[in-house]
Design a protein around this motif. Structure first.
Motif, PDB file in Angstrom:
ATOM      1  N   PHE A   1       0.836  -1.205   0.000  1.00 15.12           N
ATOM      2  CA  PHE A   1       0.000   0.000   0.000  1.00 15.12           C
ATOM      3  C   PHE A   1       0.868   1.250   0.000  1.00 15.12           C
ATOM      4  CE2 PHE A   1      -2.142   3.310   2.524  1.00 15.12           C
ATOM      5  CZ  PHE A   1      -3.199   3.581   1.672  1.00 15.12           C
ATOM      6  N   ALA A   2       1.911   1.265   0.842  1.00 12.93           N
ATOM      7  CA  ALA A   2       2.796   2.428   0.898  1.00 12.93           C
ATOM      8  C   ALA A   2       3.473   2.651  -0.448  1.00 12.93           C
ATOM      9  CB  ALA A   2       3.838   2.239   1.999  1.00 12.93           C
ATOM     10  N   GLY A   3       3.872   1.594  -1.113  1.00 10.59           N
ATOM     11  CA  GLY A   3       4.474   1.726  -2.439  1.00 10.59           C
ATOM     12  C   GLY A   3       3.496   2.296  -3.453  1.00 10.59           C
ATOM     13  N   ASP A   4       2.246   1.837  -3.378  1.00 12.83           N
ATOM     14  CA  ASP A   4       1.216   2.370  -4.275  1.00 12.83           C
ATOM     15  C   ASP A   4       0.975   3.852  -4.021  1.00 12.83           C
ATOM     16  OD1 ASP A   4       0.944  -0.145  -5.352  1.00 12.83           O
ATOM     17  OD2 ASP A   4      -0.910  -0.629  -4.253  1.00 12.83           O
ATOM     18  N   VAL A   5       0.933   4.238  -2.742  1.00 11.39           N
ATOM     19  CA  VAL A   5       0.715   5.652  -2.401  1.00 11.39           C
ATOM     20  C   VAL A   5       1.868   6.500  -2.917  1.00 11.39           C
ATOM     21  CG1 VAL A   5       0.608   7.269  -0.467  1.00 11.39           C
ATOM     22  CG2 VAL A   5      -0.782   5.201  -0.426  1.00 11.39           C
ATOM     23  N   ARG A   6       3.110   6.020  -2.740  1.00 15.75           N
ATOM     24  CA  ARG A   6       4.260   6.777  -3.244  1.00 15.75           C
ATOM     25  C   ARG A   6       4.206   6.930  -4.758  1.00 15.75           C
ATOM     26  NH1 ARG A   6       7.458   3.104  -0.620  1.00 15.75           N
ATOM     27  NH2 ARG A   6       7.332   3.461   1.600  1.00 15.75           N
ATOM     28  N   ALA A   7       3.818   5.874  -5.454  1.00 15.73           N
ATOM     29  CA  ALA A   7       3.741   5.946  -6.922  1.00 15.73           C
ATOM     30  C   ALA A   7       2.663   6.933  -7.364  1.00 15.73           C
ATOM     31  CB  ALA A   7       3.466   4.565  -7.497  1.00 15.73           C
ATOM     32  N   ILE A   8       1.524   6.898  -6.701  1.00 20.35           N
ATOM     33  CA  ILE A   8       0.442   7.821  -7.047  1.00 20.35           C
ATOM     34  C   ILE A   8       0.860   9.253  -6.742  1.00 20.35           C
ATOM     35  CG2 ILE A   8      -1.895   8.535  -6.418  1.00 20.35           C
ATOM     36  CD1 ILE A   8      -2.509   5.519  -6.024  1.00 20.35           C
ATOM     37  N   ALA A   9       1.524   9.472  -5.598  1.00 24.50           N
ATOM     38  CA  ALA A   9       1.979  10.819  -5.247  1.00 24.50           C
ATOM     39  C   ALA A   9       3.009  11.319  -6.254  1.00 24.50           C
ATOM     40  CB  ALA A   9       2.566  10.822  -3.839  1.00 24.50           C
TER      41      ALA A   9
ATOM     42  N   GLU B   1       2.337  15.507 -12.631  1.00 19.07           N
ATOM     43  CA  GLU B   1       1.221  16.170 -13.316  1.00 19.07           C
ATOM     44  C   GLU B   1       1.110  17.638 -12.908  1.00 19.07           C
ATOM     45  OE1 GLU B   1      -3.643  16.075 -13.100  1.00 19.07           O
ATOM     46  OE2 GLU B   1      -2.535  14.245 -12.630  1.00 19.07           O
ATOM     47  N   LEU B   2       1.205  17.912 -11.617  1.00 18.32           N
ATOM     48  CA  LEU B   2       1.106  19.296 -11.148  1.00 18.32           C
ATOM     49  C   LEU B   2       2.288  20.135 -11.618  1.00 18.32           C
ATOM     50  CD1 LEU B   2      -0.195  18.716  -7.524  1.00 18.32           C
ATOM     51  CD2 LEU B   2      -1.470  19.619  -9.470  1.00 18.32           C
ATOM     52  N   ARG B   3       3.487  19.554 -11.620  1.00 16.06           N
ATOM     53  CA  ARG B   3       4.650  20.308 -12.087  1.00 16.06           C
ATOM     54  C   ARG B   3       4.526  20.652 -13.567  1.00 16.06           C
ATOM     55  NH1 ARG B   3       8.737  21.202  -9.118  1.00 16.06           N
ATOM     56  NH2 ARG B   3       8.926  20.262  -7.069  1.00 16.06           N
ATOM     57  N   SER B   4       4.007  19.725 -14.365  1.00 16.48           N
ATOM     58  CA  SER B   4       3.845  20.033 -15.793  1.00 16.48           C
ATOM     59  C   SER B   4       2.759  21.083 -16.002  1.00 16.48           C
ATOM     60  CB  SER B   4       3.528  18.761 -16.577  1.00 16.48           C
ATOM     61  OG  SER B   4       2.254  18.269 -16.231  1.00 16.48           O
ATOM     62  N   ARG B   5       1.723  21.045 -15.185  1.00 11.04           N
ATOM     63  CA  ARG B   5       0.651  22.033 -15.297  1.00 11.04           C
ATOM     64  C   ARG B   5       1.135  23.425 -14.896  1.00 11.04           C
ATOM     65  NH1 ARG B   5      -4.699  20.549 -12.269  1.00 11.04           N
ATOM     66  NH2 ARG B   5      -4.496  18.795 -13.681  1.00 11.04           N
ATOM     67  N   MET B   6       2.033  23.501 -13.906  1.00 12.80           N
ATOM     68  CA  MET B   6       2.530  24.783 -13.423  1.00 12.80           C
ATOM     69  C   MET B   6       3.758  25.266 -14.197  1.00 12.80           C
ATOM     70  SD  MET B   6       0.640  25.801 -11.089  1.00 12.80           S
ATOM     71  CE  MET B   6      -0.658  25.194 -10.069  1.00 12.80           C
TER      72      MET B   6
END
Length: 84
Positions: free
Chosen positions: A48-56, A62-67
């Motif tokens: 679960f922690a690995g999945d959360v890190r990947a999603i984050a 995504e946010l860096r490309s948008r900004m």
């Protein structure tokens, strides 16, 4: 005769079932099951922690490309110990 055979069979089945239940309640058996469950839970939490890190990581990209931020500046001069 058939009735007696039926009751002997039912009694044998119940005796085996009760013995298996009693053996399952022995302390070493209970401890082994608890350890197995804890190990399984630890593995699930790590996954679960690995999945959360990947999603984050994906969301940050995504946010860096948008900004319009192309890179992350990892060379900072502030104290990392307190997270600022």
């Amino acid at each position: 005769m058939i009735r007696r055979t039926f009751y002997i069979t039912v009694g044998a089945f119940l005796a085996v079932w009760v013995m298996r239940k009693l053996q399952a309640m022995r302390p070493d058996s209970v401890a082994r099951r608890a350890a197995d469950r804890a190990a399984g839970l630890a593995g699930e939490l790590a996954e679960f922690a690995g999945d959360v890190r990947a999603i984050a990581r994906d969301r940050e990209t995504e946010l860096r490309s948008r900004m319009g931020l192309d890179s992350v500046d990892r060379n900072h001069d502030h104290d990392v110990k307190d997270g600022r």
